[in-house]
Design an enzyme around this catalytic site. Structure first.
Site, short mmCIF file in Angstrom:
data_model
loop_
_atom_site.label_atom_id
_atom_site.label_comp_id
_atom_site.label_asym_id
_atom_site.label_seq_id
_atom_site.Cartn_x
_atom_site.Cartn_y
_atom_site.Cartn_z
N GLU A 262 31.28 17.98 37.43
CA GLU A 262 30.92 16.74 36.70
C GLU A 262 30.77 16.97 35.20
OE1 GLU A 262 30.15 13.70 36.24
OE2 GLU A 262 30.24 12.83 38.21
N ASP A 263 31.17 15.99 34.40
CA ASP A 263 30.96 16.09 32.95
C ASP A 263 29.82 15.20 32.46
OD1 ASP A 263 32.43 13.68 33.42
OD2 ASP A 263 32.92 13.61 31.28
N THR B 197 40.35 10.54 30.29
CA THR B 197 40.52 9.10 30.13
C THR B 197 39.40 8.49 29.28
OG1 THR B 197 39.66 9.13 32.35
CG2 THR B 197 41.94 8.44 32.10
N LYS C 17 26.10 6.46 40.00
CA LYS C 17 25.45 7.73 39.67
C LYS C 17 24.33 7.41 38.68
CE LYS C 17 30.01 9.95 39.90
NZ LYS C 17 31.13 10.53 39.14
N ASP D 235 34.61 14.93 39.96
CA ASP D 235 34.63 13.69 39.19
C ASP D 235 36.03 13.60 38.57
OD1 ASP D 235 33.68 11.45 37.62
OD2 ASP D 235 33.54 12.83 35.93
N LEU D 236 36.44 12.42 38.16
CA LEU D 236 37.80 12.26 37.60
C LEU D 236 37.80 12.27 36.07
CD1 LEU D 236 40.84 11.64 38.08
CD2 LEU D 236 40.23 9.22 38.13
N ASP D 237 37.21 11.20 35.47
CA ASP D 237 37.23 11.04 34.02
C ASP D 237 36.43 12.16 33.35
OD1 ASP D 237 38.63 8.54 34.04
OD2 ASP D 237 36.80 7.54 34.65
N LYS E 293 29.72 7.58 29.44
CA LYS E 293 30.38 8.48 30.38
C LYS E 293 29.69 8.46 31.75
CE LYS E 293 32.71 11.47 27.14
NZ LYS E 293 32.83 12.80 26.52
N SER F 77 34.48 9.47 42.07
CA SER F 77 34.50 8.84 40.74
C SER F 77 33.95 7.42 40.78
CB SER F 77 35.94 8.80 40.23
OG SER F 77 36.04 7.97 39.09
N ALA F 78 33.32 7.02 39.68
CA ALA F 78 32.83 5.64 39.56
C ALA F 78 33.96 4.66 39.27
CB ALA F 78 31.81 5.58 38.42
C1 BG6 Z 1 33.72 6.56 35.04
C2 BG6 Z 1 33.80 6.66 33.54
O1 BG6 Z 1 34.44 7.59 35.64
O2 BG6 Z 1 34.24 5.31 35.49
C3 BG6 Z 1 33.12 5.47 32.89
O3 BG6 Z 1 33.21 7.87 33.12
C4 BG6 Z 1 33.71 4.17 33.43
O4 BG6 Z 1 33.28 5.54 31.49
C5 BG6 Z 1 33.58 4.16 34.96
O5 BG6 Z 1 33.03 3.05 32.89
C6 BG6 Z 1 34.18 2.90 35.59
O6 BG6 Z 1 35.56 2.89 35.39
P1 BG6 Z 1 36.52 1.66 35.65
O7 BG6 Z 1 37.91 2.28 35.55
O8 BG6 Z 1 36.26 1.19 37.05
O9 BG6 Z 1 36.25 0.63 34.65
MG MG Z 2 33.21 11.89 34.18
#
Ligand code: BG6
Ligand code: MG
Length: 224
Positions: A170-171, A18, A146, A10-12, A46, A115-116
């Protein structure tokens, strides 16, 4: 025990922090709409998609908006968020993240980002780690959020690795559930009580190496 052939990150909250920028941008939006929410509420955002986050926040403020209004609000928040992430530097990669992903690659373990976020490519580019991932699956490539396993299953498929040979990092609770739903092992980044469904929980990627990872299964393709 199944071998480990790929790691999907996962990224964030795993590679970069972030979450604080998401929080600042959503808070600014809420404040402009006349209410506030706490850092504790922010935990619930998150791993949650942009649209789903907005719906939660509007619920906390007791507001209901039309789809067109929601689109405008999400865009407004995203513009502030993008302003912040375009200023990110390589110093913002979380401790141990670069080193661990590099060690996976050196050992012949395939790597993917799952990542989402639709802003994943910008972040990877700004912090200078795009080259560390063999495959990047982000919010632009998936339709089911997810805990649906789509993002990780796509990553595994593009890497040419079976789900049972992947480990997800993953967090978010929803992210660990996505790994479980996809038939993958998982390492939670955070607290063991929150991420109870993970096979192993650590506080950050600075707390793991390949030897520790091998408690989850034998590592295949380890370079001699
Ligand atoms: C996830 C974050 O990685 O991405 C969420 O944990 C965030 O907080 C989601 O809403 C979507 O991100 P973005 O950058 O497409 O708005
Ligand atoms: Mg995350």
């Amino acid at each position: 025990m199944n071998t480990i052939e790929a790691c999907i990150f996962d990224l964030d909250g795993v590679i970069v922090d972030t979450a604080v920028y998401h929080y600042q941008a959503w808070k600014r939006l809420a404040n402009e709409l006349g209410f506030d929410f706490t850092e504790e509420d922010n935990e619930k955002l998150k791993g949650v998609s942009r649209v789903a986050s907005l719906n939660l926040i509007l619920g906390w403020g007791g507001l209901s908006k039309t789809e067109t209004e929601k689109e405008e609000l999400a865009t407004r928040k995203n513009n502030w968020y993008v302003d912040m992430i375009t200023k990110m530097t390589p110093a913002e990669v979380l401790p141990g993240a670069r080193e661990f992903v590099e060690s996976c690659k050196q050992a012949g373990i395939k790597t993917a980002l799952g990542s989402a976020s639709k802003n994943s490519a910008t972040i990877l580019d700004k912090v200078g780690i795009s080259h560390l991932f063999d495959v990047v699956i982000d919010g632009n490539k998936v339709s089911k959020p997810k805990p649906d396993p789509e993002v990780f299953l796509k990553g595994a498929e593009d890497l040419g690795v079976k789900p049972q040979n992947c480990v997800v990092f993953e967090d978010a609770i929803a992210g660990i559930e996505a790994a479980v739903n996809g038939g993958m092992r998982s390492v939670g980044i955070g607290s063991p009580s929150t991420l109870a469904k993970a096979d192993l929980v650590i506080s950050g990627l600075d707390q793991i190496n390949l030897e520790k990872l091998s408690v989850l299964g034998p590592i295949s393709h380890v370079a001699g």
